[in-house]
Scaffold this active site. Structure first.
Site, PDB file in Angstrom:
ATOM      1  N   LYS A 281       0.842  -1.309  -0.088  1.00 54.57           N
ATOM      2  CA  LYS A 281      -0.074  -0.047  -0.020  1.00 54.57           C
ATOM      3  C   LYS A 281       0.946   1.199   0.076  1.00 54.57           C
ATOM      4  O   LYS A 281       1.860   1.324   0.622  1.00 54.57           O
ATOM      5  CB  LYS A 281      -0.818   0.057   1.380  1.00 54.57           C
ATOM      6  CG  LYS A 281      -2.046  -0.892   1.483  1.00 54.57           C
ATOM      7  CD  LYS A 281      -2.837  -0.936   2.526  1.00 54.57           C
ATOM      8  CE  LYS A 281      -3.728  -1.552   2.843  1.00 54.57           C
ATOM      9  NZ  LYS A 281      -5.018  -1.397   1.696  1.00 54.57           N
ATOM     10  N   ARG A 355     -10.087 -11.146   2.202  1.00 51.10           N
ATOM     11  CA  ARG A 355     -11.106 -12.160   1.596  1.00 51.10           C
ATOM     12  C   ARG A 355     -10.490 -13.623   1.690  1.00 51.10           C
ATOM     13  O   ARG A 355     -11.219 -14.556   1.946  1.00 51.10           O
ATOM     14  CB  ARG A 355     -11.487 -11.987   0.273  1.00 51.10           C
ATOM     15  CG  ARG A 355     -10.350 -11.898  -0.653  1.00 51.10           C
ATOM     16  CD  ARG A 355     -10.720 -11.149  -1.928  1.00 51.10           C
ATOM     17  NE  ARG A 355     -10.787  -9.860  -2.004  1.00 51.10           N
ATOM     18  CZ  ARG A 355     -11.324  -8.823  -2.903  1.00 51.10           C
ATOM     19  NH1 ARG A 355     -11.621  -9.409  -4.036  1.00 51.10           N
ATOM     20  NH2 ARG A 355     -11.354  -7.314  -2.486  1.00 51.10           N
TER      21      ARG A 355
HETATM   22  N1  BES Z   1      -7.945  -3.796   4.345  1.00 46.54           N
HETATM   23  C1  BES Z   1      -8.141  -3.335   3.223  1.00 46.54           C
HETATM   24  C2  BES Z   1      -9.664  -2.347   3.082  1.00 46.54           C
HETATM   25  C3  BES Z   1      -9.670  -1.155   3.648  1.00 46.54           C
HETATM   26  C4  BES Z   1      -9.287  -0.032   3.016  1.00 46.54           C
HETATM   27  C5  BES Z   1     -10.213  -1.043   4.844  1.00 46.54           C
HETATM   28  C6  BES Z   1      -9.572   1.226   3.553  1.00 46.54           C
HETATM   29  C7  BES Z   1     -10.252   0.106   5.546  1.00 46.54           C
HETATM   30  C8  BES Z   1      -9.939   1.457   4.843  1.00 46.54           C
HETATM   31  C9  BES Z   1      -8.078  -4.561   2.377  1.00 46.54           C
HETATM   32  O1  BES Z   1      -7.458  -5.555   2.697  1.00 46.54           O
HETATM   33  C10 BES Z   1      -7.657  -4.125   1.030  1.00 46.54           C
HETATM   34  O2  BES Z   1      -6.491  -3.629   0.963  1.00 46.54           O
HETATM   35  N2  BES Z   1      -8.398  -4.308   0.229  1.00 46.54           N
HETATM   36  C11 BES Z   1      -8.271  -3.796  -1.355  1.00 46.54           C
HETATM   37  C12 BES Z   1      -8.739  -5.114  -2.255  1.00 46.54           C
HETATM   38  C13 BES Z   1      -8.214  -4.766  -3.689  1.00 46.54           C
HETATM   39  C14 BES Z   1      -6.523  -5.116  -3.742  1.00 46.54           C
HETATM   40  C15 BES Z   1      -8.779  -5.794  -4.676  1.00 46.54           C
HETATM   41  C16 BES Z   1      -8.789  -2.575  -1.777  1.00 46.54           C
HETATM   42  O3  BES Z   1      -9.878  -2.210  -1.217  1.00 46.54           O
HETATM   43  O4  BES Z   1      -8.249  -1.661  -2.077  1.00 46.54           O
HETATM   44 MN    MN Z   2      -5.474  -5.457   1.961  1.00 40.16          MN
END
Ligand code: BES
Ligand code: MN
Ligand code: ZN
Length: 512
Positions: A281, A355
């Site tokens: 990230k 997931r």
């Molecule tokens: N933990 C994050 C989702 C999240 C984002 C929670 C902002 C709280 C605030 C999750 O693990 C994630 O990174 N999801 C990705 C999925 C994508 C790579 C398909 C996302 O939402 O960008």
């Molecule tokens: Mn994530």
């Protein structure tokens, strides 16, 4: 990690209070502000009502005014808290009371005790005021050293809360306060766990903390360490955890009363820190990622609340814990992992880790054929795009999804039903494995739900699962679980503890 220092709640007539502050309500009526408190002495109430306009009081939600206690009164401080617009009968509703109580108590940090004399005529309203007050009396100070202790003490949350509800019989008032205490403590427990730094809370310490607290509450507990996870085929949880020096855990807790009328399974995402892994990230998106275990904390608190309230429902909680780190042992984009139940998953993006751990836990939860399974997860950034920071997205089988939304309404929480459009499933097709962990980006919250759905009952024989599929609902709390803006009502900055009340309300509904 979990504070035991929570405010006390008592029901008292106003005449008997010795609190430092008395809180009364002001509604925003069609002809201006109206004082709503039957408890204040007549003379004071009349004088106050007459000066509201001149004081600039409008009675809107989240509006709090402090006034000196009137001459001759026993309280040094009088607090007016806004109740918003009343309905045609002049009533404001439980959630407005909860919120007004929370805003007032929050503004009283540094005051030892407060009496809340809000317009309460039913047990439900009494419980709402008590919940709001107790949720407003929150601060996270566990990681402050003695050096800042003096300062912290000066702004400590109100420790003694007295609720004035002269219309509610004493025994009923006592029971309502007990329920409020259990529910507010559950919410504050989630906040404590979520606010705890990832240096202190990681899978092992999270599991130990939950196990100790669950045993104390007479819940049955089982913890899978890395070896046990391997033994039982939890390939998803292991894969996400393999990049971290802190190995993953799975925790199962159970409330199993003899008179159980139903069996509900709850599954929570417990990523103690989400860096994104190799699909790293950007720094700004990582700032709030200690909150990525909020779902697991919520499940823990809900199961413990069910036990404390002695609900006649069997509840099993599954907490899937891992730390998502980039390292030379981390999973790579393109890796294929074999999940519990045998499904193979191509990891296209290591940041879609939630997931993957949830899938394993959903398989294990549904192997036990509960009457329904609900999962709670900070699953997608797309949740914030779709619904903003206050509404939880609810997806899944129509009836259970709508039961969750109705439970949220009863509990005073914000939840919104969303579809799982059929065409999203094929966006998850993988050329090398059974399914990919990444699909259509637009409506990504629903894509993630489509992925999870594949794992409900995935460990059961096909004919059984077709004959008696387990009803499933999925709650995406990515936005609502962590408040990056200013506090409001009973909601502080940072961890909110959202959806605990909704889950408890649903379990209460199932208890009949
Ligand atoms: N933990 C994050 C989702 C999240 C984002 C929670 C902002 C709280 C605030 C999750 O693990 C994630 O990174 N999801 C990705 C999925 C994508 C790579 C398909 C996302 O939402 O960008
Ligand atoms: Mn994530
Ligand atoms: Zn995550």
């Amino acid at each position: 990690m979990i504070s035991t220092d929570r405010p006390t709640l008592t029901a008292l007539p106003l005449a008997e209070t010795t609190a430092d502050a008395v809180v009364v309500g002001v509604a925003s009526g069609p002809e201006g502000p109206v004082l709503l408190s039957d408890a204040l002495p007549e003379e004071l109430a009349v004088a106050l009502d007459a000066s509201l306009e001149l004081l600039g009081v409008r009675g809107r939600a989240d509006e709090v005014h402090r006034l000196p206690g009137a001459a001759g009164s026993r309280w040094p401080l009088l607090v007016l808290t806004g109740l918003g617009s009343p309905d045609a009968e002049g009533r404001v509703g439980s959630e407005a009371l909860r919120r007004a109580a929370g805003a007032a108590v929050r503004s009283l940090a540094g005051t030892a005790s407060a009496a809340l004399a809000l317009p309460v005529s039913t047990e439900e309203e009494l419980q709402a005021v008590a919940e709001g007050a107790a949720m407003g009396a929150y601060a996270f100070t566990a990681l402050k050293s003695d050096r800042t202790h003096e300062k912290a003490r000066a702004s400590a949350p109100v420790g003694a809360l007295e609720i004035v509800a002269d219309g509610v019989p004493a025994e009923r008032a006592r029971q309502a306060l007990h329920r409020a205490q259990v529910i507010a403590d559950a919410v504050c427990t989630v906040r404590d766990l979520v606010n705890t730094a990832p240096s202190h809370l990681y899978p092992e310490t999270f599991a130990d903390t939950v196990a100790a607290a669950a045993e104390e509450a007479s819940l049955q507990v089982r913890v899978w360490d890395e070896d046990a996870l391997r033994e039982d085929g939890f390939g998803g949880i292991l894969a996400v955890g393999q990049g971290s020096s802190r190995p993953p855990r799975l925790v199962r807790i159970e409330h199993a009363p003899e008179d159980a009328r139903a069996h509900i399974a709850l599954v929570g995402k417990g990523i103690t820190f989400d860096t994104g892994g190799i699909s790293l990230k950007p720094p700004a998106s990582m700032m709030t990622m200690k909150s990525d275990m909020a779902g697991a904390a919520t499940v823990f608190a809900a199961v413990r609340a069910a036990a404390r309230l002695e609900l006649p429902v069997r509840v099993t909680g599954w907490l899937a814990m891992a730390e998502n780190m980039p390292s030379h042992t981390a999973i790579r984009p393109s890796d294929v992992i074999t999940m519990r139940g045998g499904t193979t998953v191509e990891v296209m993006n290591t940041d879609a880790e939630g997931r993957v751990v949830m899938a394993d836990a959903l398989v294990a939860a549904t192997d036990e054929t509960p009457d329904a399974v609900l999962d709670v997860a900070t699953l997608t950034g797309a949740q914030l795009v779709a619904l903003g920071v206050r509404h939880t997205g609810v997806m899944g089988d129509d009836a259970l999804r709508d039961e969750v939304v109705a439970s949220a309404d009863r509990a005073g929480e914000l939840a919104w039903a969303m579809p799982i459009p059929e065409q999203l499933r094929s966006s998850l097709d993988s050329r090398v494995a059974d399914i990919s962990n990444m699909g259509e980006r637009h409506g990504g919250m629903m894509t993630a739900a489509a992925f999870l759905r594949e794992f409900v009952d995935a460990g059961r024989p096909a004919d059984e699962r077709e004959q008696s599929p387990t009803p499933w609902a999925h709650l995406d709390i990515a936005g609502p679980s962590f408040n990056e803006s200013s506090p409001y009502g009973y909601t502080p900055k940072d961890a909110t503890g959202v959806m605990v009340r909704t889950l408890v309300a649903l379990l209460q509904g199932r208890a009949g």
